[in-house]
Structure formats: C-alpha cells, structure tokens
Design a protein around this motif. Structure first.
Motif, PDB file in Angstrom:
ATOM      1  N   GLY A 213       0.820  -1.209   0.000  1.00 59.70           N
ATOM      2  CA  GLY A 213       0.000   0.000   0.000  1.00 59.70           C
ATOM      3  C   GLY A 213       0.848   1.250   0.000  1.00 59.70           C
ATOM      4  O   GLY A 213       0.556   2.212  -0.727  1.00 59.70           O
ATOM      5  N   ARG A 214       1.902   1.273   0.839  1.00 62.09           N
ATOM      6  CA  ARG A 214       2.785   2.446   0.871  1.00 62.09           C
ATOM      7  C   ARG A 214       3.490   2.639  -0.466  1.00 62.09           C
ATOM      8  O   ARG A 214       3.609   3.765  -0.967  1.00 62.09           O
ATOM      9  N   THR A 215       3.962   1.534  -1.049  1.00 60.38           N
ATOM     10  CA  THR A 215       4.639   1.637  -2.343  1.00 60.38           C
ATOM     11  C   THR A 215       3.694   2.142  -3.421  1.00 60.38           C
ATOM     12  O   THR A 215       4.068   2.979  -4.250  1.00 60.38           O
ATOM     13  N   LEU A 216       2.459   1.631  -3.405  1.00 60.91           N
ATOM     14  CA  LEU A 216       1.468   2.084  -4.385  1.00 60.91           C
ATOM     15  C   LEU A 216       1.155   3.566  -4.201  1.00 60.91           C
ATOM     16  O   LEU A 216       1.048   4.317  -5.173  1.00 60.91           O
ATOM     17  N   GLY A 217       1.025   3.983  -2.929  1.00 57.95           N
ATOM     18  CA  GLY A 217       0.772   5.402  -2.670  1.00 57.95           C
ATOM     19  C   GLY A 217       1.911   6.273  -3.157  1.00 57.95           C
ATOM     20  O   GLY A 217       1.691   7.332  -3.756  1.00 57.95           O
ATOM     21  N   GLU A 218       3.161   5.852  -2.891  1.00 61.05           N
ATOM     22  CA  GLU A 218       4.321   6.615  -3.364  1.00 61.05           C
ATOM     23  C   GLU A 218       4.381   6.643  -4.887  1.00 61.05           C
ATOM     24  O   GLU A 218       4.734   7.670  -5.491  1.00 61.05           O
ATOM     25  N   PHE A 219       4.033   5.523  -5.518  1.00 57.45           N
ATOM     26  CA  PHE A 219       4.041   5.477  -6.977  1.00 57.45           C
ATOM     27  C   PHE A 219       3.025   6.457  -7.565  1.00 57.45           C
ATOM     28  O   PHE A 219       3.338   7.208  -8.499  1.00 57.45           O
ATOM     29  N   VAL A 220       1.832   6.460  -6.997  1.00 57.17           N
ATOM     30  CA  VAL A 220       0.794   7.384  -7.486  1.00 57.17           C
ATOM     31  C   VAL A 220       1.211   8.823  -7.228  1.00 57.17           C
ATOM     32  O   VAL A 220       1.057   9.707  -8.092  1.00 57.17           O
ATOM     33  N   GLU A 221       1.751   9.102  -6.041  1.00 59.22           N
ATOM     34  CA  GLU A 221       2.155  10.469  -5.710  1.00 59.22           C
ATOM     35  C   GLU A 221       3.260  10.968  -6.637  1.00 59.22           C
ATOM     36  O   GLU A 221       3.251  12.121  -7.077  1.00 59.22           O
ATOM     37  N   THR A 222       4.211  10.103  -6.939  1.00 64.50           N
ATOM     38  CA  THR A 222       5.357  10.513  -7.752  1.00 64.50           C
ATOM     39  C   THR A 222       5.016  10.639  -9.225  1.00 64.50           C
ATOM     40  O   THR A 222       5.447  11.592  -9.895  1.00 64.50           O
ATOM     41  N   ASN A 223       4.245   9.705  -9.731  1.00 61.99           N
ATOM     42  CA  ASN A 223       4.044   9.627 -11.176  1.00 61.99           C
ATOM     43  C   ASN A 223       2.731  10.226 -11.662  1.00 61.99           C
ATOM     44  O   ASN A 223       2.609  10.540 -12.851  1.00 61.99           O
ATOM     45  N   PHE A 224       1.762  10.387 -10.795  1.00 58.81           N
ATOM     46  CA  PHE A 224       0.468  10.910 -11.227  1.00 58.81           C
ATOM     47  C   PHE A 224       0.135  12.252 -10.580  1.00 58.81           C
ATOM     48  O   PHE A 224      -0.386  13.150 -11.247  1.00 58.81           O
ATOM     49  N   LEU A 225       0.426  12.385  -9.271  1.00 60.44           N
ATOM     50  CA  LEU A 225       0.098  13.622  -8.569  1.00 60.44           C
ATOM     51  C   LEU A 225       1.261  14.597  -8.646  1.00 60.44           C
ATOM     52  O   LEU A 225       1.783  15.077  -7.636  1.00 60.44           O
ATOM     53  N   SER A 226       1.643  14.907  -9.856  1.00 57.69           N
ATOM     54  CA  SER A 226       2.728  15.852 -10.114  1.00 57.69           C
ATOM     55  C   SER A 226       2.145  17.079 -10.809  1.00 57.69           C
ATOM     56  O   SER A 226       1.287  16.962 -11.690  1.00 57.69           O
ATOM     57  N   GLY A 227       2.607  18.248 -10.395  1.00 58.12           N
ATOM     58  CA  GLY A 227       2.093  19.476 -10.997  1.00 58.12           C
ATOM     59  C   GLY A 227       2.283  19.516 -12.497  1.00 58.12           C
ATOM     60  O   GLY A 227       1.379  19.918 -13.244  1.00 58.12           O
ATOM     61  N   ASP A 228       3.436  19.090 -12.958  1.00 58.99           N
ATOM     62  CA  ASP A 228       3.706  19.107 -14.405  1.00 58.99           C
ATOM     63  C   ASP A 228       2.791  18.140 -15.149  1.00 58.99           C
ATOM     64  O   ASP A 228       2.282  18.452 -16.229  1.00 58.99           O
ATOM     65  N   VAL A 229       2.576  16.947 -14.555  1.00 55.02           N
ATOM     66  CA  VAL A 229       1.703  15.968 -15.205  1.00 55.02           C
ATOM     67  C   VAL A 229       0.276  16.486 -15.282  1.00 55.02           C
ATOM     68  O   VAL A 229      -0.383  16.398 -16.325  1.00 55.02           O
TER      69      VAL A 229
END
Length: 424
Positions: free
Chosen positions: A98-114
């Motif tokens: 769960g933590r890894t999935l949350g970090e993955f979503v935060e890094t790759n999807f919840l990015s201002g540029d994205v």
C-alpha cells in the motif's frame, strides 16, 4: 486462509471466482495428464525407445507446472501451508504494498507538471460550455444545487446563525468607530456640494407639506397668547406664522444662495469636523450606535429578517417554477454559450482551472496519496488477498499452463540435444 462466503460476494466477484476455479481445474488437469503420461512412458520406454522423448517432455512439463504453481501460490498464501520464506507475499506485505502504491501514485500521477500537461491538452472550458448550453443540463445543475442549498439551510441552526450575525455585526459594525470615517465622508460631500440636492428635496417636501397641512398651524402659536387677547388676533397670528413659513420655504427653494442654505453648509461642515476631531461628538455617536444595536427590538428584527430570508429561499429553491430557479437555469445556459464562443473567456477559465488544480496537487498530493496507504492498511489481509486473487488469479493460471507447455518443450529439447551429442 478462510474464504469469503459466495453469498457475500458481489455478482462480478462471484463470476470471477467461477472463472478462477475453472482455470485452476484446467491447470491441475494438465499437470495430472502429464504425470500419467510420464508414468506410462517411463514404464514402457525400455520396450519402445521413442517413449523416452515423451517421458522427457512429460517430465519437463511437470517441473514447469509445479514451479509455476509454487510461484503463483506463493503470491497469495504458503504453498501446502509450509512456512517457506518469501511466500504469502501479499498478506504479509500488504501494508508495504500500500505504501509503495501510494508513493508510486504520488510521484508519477500527482505531479504538478503531469496535471498541467493533461489539463492544458483538454479543452475544459469549451466542453463545459457545450454541456451547460443544453437547457436540460443547466436545469439539472440547478436542481442539484438547489437540493444542496436547501439541505445546508435546513441544517443550519437558527440560533447559531443569529449568534454568527451578531458576532459579525459587533466585529465589523459596532467595534470600529463610526465618527472619523463618517466625518471624512461628510467633509467630501460638503466640499463637492452633493448635499445640495438633498436640501432641494427637503425644501420641496416641506413646501408640499405646508400646502396640504394649513390646519396644522391653527393654535400653533396663538394658544400661548394671554386669554384676554381677542380671537381675531389669534387667527391673525396663526395666519401670519403660516404665511411666513410658506414664504421662507419658497425663498429657500428659489434662491441657491439663500442664507439658510449657507447655514446648512456651515452646520454640516462643523459636524463633519467634530465627528473627526471632537471626542464629545464622537462619544455621543458611539453611545447612540451601541444603544441602537443593543436594543432588544433590533435583535428581534434581525432574527425575524433571517427567518424571513430562510423561509423565502427554501420556498424558492424547492419550487421548480420559482423566479430564482428559472433565472439560475437561464444564467447557467448563458454562461455555457459564452464559454463555447468567447475564446478569451475560455483561456481564462482553462488557465484558472489548471492553476487551481496544480496548486491543490502540489499542496495536498501527499495527503491524497495517503488515502491509498491508509485504506490498504485498514484492509483485512485475508480479504485483501482474496480480492486481488479474484482480480488477477485467472490470468495467473495461464502462467501455470504456459509453464507446463514451455517445460514440456524445454524437457524435450534438452533430452533431444543430450541424446544427439552424448548418445544413449
């Protein structure tokens, strides 16, 4: 691991469970078939040498099937219940996943540029405008907004609202001093002569009142004369006072430079000065202000005003034919039409939406991603494992079949090459 009763599963999960069981049966059947082939070919290969190749294929297929069964099973539980290291990966490492999935979503999807790149490629304002321009859609938004607003109004406590209004009034109306600001405003009014229209209106109103209220002057002054003065003198005095009043007001109306007008200008100028600099005048105004706002009748009127406004709003929001609902729907349709035709407005709205979304993502992306982590941590390990297995387990059974086939081919190839090179 205990299984969830079928009756508690959703129809979709029940269908997935049936499909998973079918694929497990097929994969197991393939293993059993190969085992039977291995036994037969092993027993008869001395009589029929070509069966050695069949044995090698069956042997390799069993090895591949067992290896892939172990790998697939180890994801969800301990194979055969044995405490083998690095098995039952999902239930044992659920929180870490769960933590890894949350970090993955935060890094790759919840990015201002994205987020900005995605929103800038989407014509948000134009699409929203086209949707709102449809009267049915505008009415739908109005209905939903009316329901939400009605719910909020009904949920509000009248006592709490009155308390908030009272606090706001004290903070923004009673606490600040009125004298200096009012005096400064009055100074500007007098300097610009803007009050002259008010003086003209007052003079006109007094003249109209005098013309229609002649009888009000009867006895106004004469009742104070000695009783021995003749009645004719009484009437003469009253008529004189009335005529002088009419004459005075007429003179004020006719002469913009009348001394009375100058007297009013001087009085207002002195009042403006005192309101700004005279503590006594300022204090009297503040005392009068506090007395008015602390009056029980004023508080009662404020409460009645809130109840009237609330009742009126609820009635208007609940009536599909009310003016408020019709104007809201019309306004939404007009906004939609503007959004579809006004390019400058489209750019402003798109830019505002992008900036707002990027701000929210940059500021709260960790909090948003933590929803995934916190949710997974609250899940029951057994239930989580079963849910994941129902989602992907059927596809994983194909890995077992593929392992069976690849193992058989590999076993046949290895045996053939070894036989060709080394002989029997």
């Amino acid at each position: 691991m205990a299984r969830t009763p079928t009756a508690l599963l959703s129809p979709a999960d029940q269908e997935r469970r049936r499909a998973l069981r079918t694929m497990k049966t097929i994969a197991l059947s393939a293993l059993l078939v190969l085992a039977a082939v291995f036994v037969v070919s092993f027993a008869l290969q001395g009589r029929y040498p070509w069966l050695a190749y069949v044995r090698a294929a069956a042997e390799g297929g069993m090895v591949g099937a067992l290896a892939d069964w172990f790998a697939v099973t180890a994801l969800f539980r301990r194979p055969l219940g044995l405490p083998i290291p690095h098995t039952a990966i999902i239930p044992n490492r659920k929180d870490e996943i769960g933590r890894t999935l949350g970090e993955f979503v935060e890094t790759n999807f919840l990015s201002g540029d994205v987020v900005r790149t995605k929103l800038e490629s989407t014509e948000i304002a134009s699409r929203l405008g086209a949707w709102l321009a449809d009267p049915a859609h505008a009415e739908r938004v109005t209905v939903e907004a009316s329901a939400m607003a009605s719910g909020v109004l009904r949920a509000l406590s009248d006592d709490d609202v009155r308390s908030v209004l009272e606090d706001l009034a004290r903070e923004h109306l009673i606490a600040p001093a009125w004298g200096p600001p009012l005096g400064g405003w009055l100074t500007r009014v007098v300097a610009s002569g803007a009050h002259h229209h008010a003086v003209d209106l007052a003079a006109d109103s007094i003249a109209a009142w005098l013309e229609g209220n002649r009888a009000s002057f009867e006895g106004l002054v004469s009742r104070r004369l000695p009783s021995w003065v003749p009645r004719v003198a009484h009437r003469f005095v009253d008529d004189t006072v009335y005529k002088e009043a009419v004459t005075f007001v007429a003179a004020v109306r006719a002469d913009p430079d009348h001394p009375a007008r100058h007297a009013i200008d001087g009085y207002l100028a002195r009042l403006a000065e005192n309101l700004q600099h005279d503590p006594a005048t300022i204090g009297r105004l503040e005392d009068a202000k506090v007395a008015v706002f602390d009056s029980p009748r004023v508080r009662e009127l404020a409460g009645e005003a809130w109840n009237t406004v609330k009742t009126g709003l609820l009635a208007a929001l609940g009536d599909p034919d009310s003016g408020l609902r019709r104007r809201a729907s019309s306004a939404l349709s007009e906004i939609g039409e503007r959004l579809t035709t006004d390019a400058a407005l489209q750019r402003r709205v798109d830019t505002w939406v992008s900036d707002a979304a990027v701000f929210l993502v940059d500021r709260y992306r960790h909090d948003i991603a933590s929803i995934i982590t916190d949710t997974v941590e609250r899940w029951d390990p057994a239930e989580t494992t079963e849910k994941i297995e129902l989602m992907v387990g059927r596809d994983l059974q194909y890995i077992r079949l593929n392992g069976t086939i690849v193992g058989a081919l590999a076993g046949l190839a290895i045996f053939s090459i070894a036989t060709a090179l080394l002989g029997t």
